[in-house]
Scaffold this active site. Structure first.
Site, PDB file in Angstrom:
ATOM      1  N   HIS A 254     117.478 137.852 -24.809  1.00  0.00           N
ATOM      2  CA  HIS A 254     118.553 138.179 -24.087  1.00  0.00           C
ATOM      3  C   HIS A 254     118.492 137.533 -22.710  1.00  0.00           C
ATOM      4  O   HIS A 254     119.371 136.601 -22.219  1.00  0.00           O
ATOM      5  CB  HIS A 254     118.622 139.581 -23.635  1.00  0.00           C
TER       6      HIS A 254
HETATM    7  O1  RIB Z   1     120.208 144.696 -22.726  1.00  0.00           O
HETATM    8  C1  RIB Z   1     119.311 143.781 -22.366  1.00  0.00           C
HETATM    9  C2  RIB Z   1     118.562 143.657 -21.104  1.00  0.00           C
HETATM   10  O2  RIB Z   1     117.945 145.049 -20.867  1.00  0.00           O
HETATM   11  C3  RIB Z   1     117.427 142.676 -21.129  1.00  0.00           C
HETATM   12  O3  RIB Z   1     117.386 142.253 -19.529  1.00  0.00           O
HETATM   13  C4  RIB Z   1     116.423 143.475 -21.141  1.00  0.00           C
HETATM   14  O4  RIB Z   1     114.974 142.575 -20.566  1.00  0.00           O
HETATM   15  C5  RIB Z   1     116.417 144.744 -20.649  1.00  0.00           C
HETATM   16  O5  RIB Z   1     116.177 144.816 -19.469  1.00  0.00           O
END
Ligand code: RIB
Ligand code: CA
Length: 312
Positions: free
Chosen positions: A241
């Site tokens: 992500h």
């Molecule tokens: O939904 C994904 C996010 O949530 C990313 O930033 C992961 O590190 C969590 O914080």
């Protein structure tokens, strides 16, 4: 000239990937790191993780300032340890960092650093947006000298990963996110529409480890817990992500995007934390967001591996 950034994070396995990429990329100058609750509620742990990651990347001079452990208005009831492990780095123990955190509160650190470099700094936020909202409270004029914010968060057409409508970072503090989306700066949004492209499985992390450097080996080890979580959810691979918020700054040409106005739902019973995209301009508000909708997956993976391979 490298783009000066401040990296706001809840490190986190994918946060660690993103921070190491930023440290390895000559297109960026990491002025500092601020920490925020999210992947753990233990801010001291997350701040230690950030210090340890900068040391791992042989960048102990990068200042790390602790931000907030709580959302703006509601209590936080996160359970992200299921995803990132109890130490938020997949259970992998990094050496105790020598460096101490900067004495300033994270939001104040953001304001100070951006005042010193007016018009130059891009804020990169890959956790809940509470530190950025608090920085706006310290100085509502912040967007007049911070032109751009790149975030990992939200979802346009991909649904939510914490509720049917909301992505985790936005859901953790929708009030903060709404302030950030309406502050007047330009936003690059790496949401769930792009951050699971590609999904990455064991062979890729083995490739990182094979390089033989400690950063590649750390990411391969820290990703094992992350992989187990995703496998348990029925997925063949993980989503990197947070990396996309950094990759979009160093290689914007790898992404397909649209310019839209986005606001954040804070009241909906089912939709609290949803990033609402005004595709047809119904609200009559100027588009403020470059919404990432697709990525060149092969180029993303090759560049990430190449850059991590340049680290110690
Ligand atoms: O939904 C994904 C996010 O949530 C990313 O930033 C992961 O590190 C969590 O914080
Ligand atoms: Ca994160």
């Amino acid at each position: 000239m490298p783009i000066p950034i401040i990296f706001d994070t809840d490190p986190g396995v994918d946060d660690a990937m993103a921070l190491l990429l930023a440290l390895a990329s000559p297109e960026l100058a990491v002025l500092g790191v601020t920490t925020v609750f999210g992947n753990s509620q233990d801010l001291a742990l997350l701040t230690r993780n950030a210090l340890a990651l900068c040391a791992l990347g042989d960048r102990p001079e990068v200042p790390v300032a602790a931000g907030t452990a709580h959302p703006l208005t509601r209590t936080y009831t996160g359970r992200a340890n299921l995803v990132h492990g109890d130490n938020a780095l997949g259970g992998v123990q990094l050496p105790e960092p020598v460096q101490r955190p900067d004495t300033r509160f994270g939001p104040q650190f953001i304001v100070d650093m951006c005042r010193e470099r007016r018009g130059q700094v891009t804020l990169v936020a890959v956790g809940p947006l509470t530190n950025l909202a608090l920085a706006l409270r310290i100085d509502p004029k912040l967007p007049t000298y911070v032109p751009r914010v790149a975030i990992m968060g939200g979802s346009a057409r991909a649904g939510g990963n914490i509720t049917p409508a909301a992505e985790f970072n936005i859901y953790a503090d929708p009030e903060a996110a709404r302030l950030v989306f309406n502050a007047g700066w330009e936003i690059i949004m790496a949401g769930l529409d792009v951050t699971c492209s590609p999904r990455v499985a064991e062979p890729y992390f083995e490739r990182l480890a094979k390089r033989g450097n400690r950063c590649g080996q750390f990411l391969a080890s820290a990703s094992q817990h992350y992989l187990q979580y995703y496998h348990g959810q029925g997925y063949a691979g993980v989503c990197m992500h947070d990396v996309h918020a950094v990759m979009a700054l160093i290689r914007p040409e790898l992404y397909r995007s649209e310019r839209v106005y986005i606001d954040v739902e804070t009241a909906g019973e089912l939709t609290r934390g949803q990033t609402v995209v005004d595709w047809r301009g119904r609200l009559g508000k100027a588009a403020q967001t470059t919404l990432l909708l697709g990525a060149d997956e092969t180029a993303f993976l090759n560049l990430f591996a190449e850059r991590i391979g340049t680290l110690p």
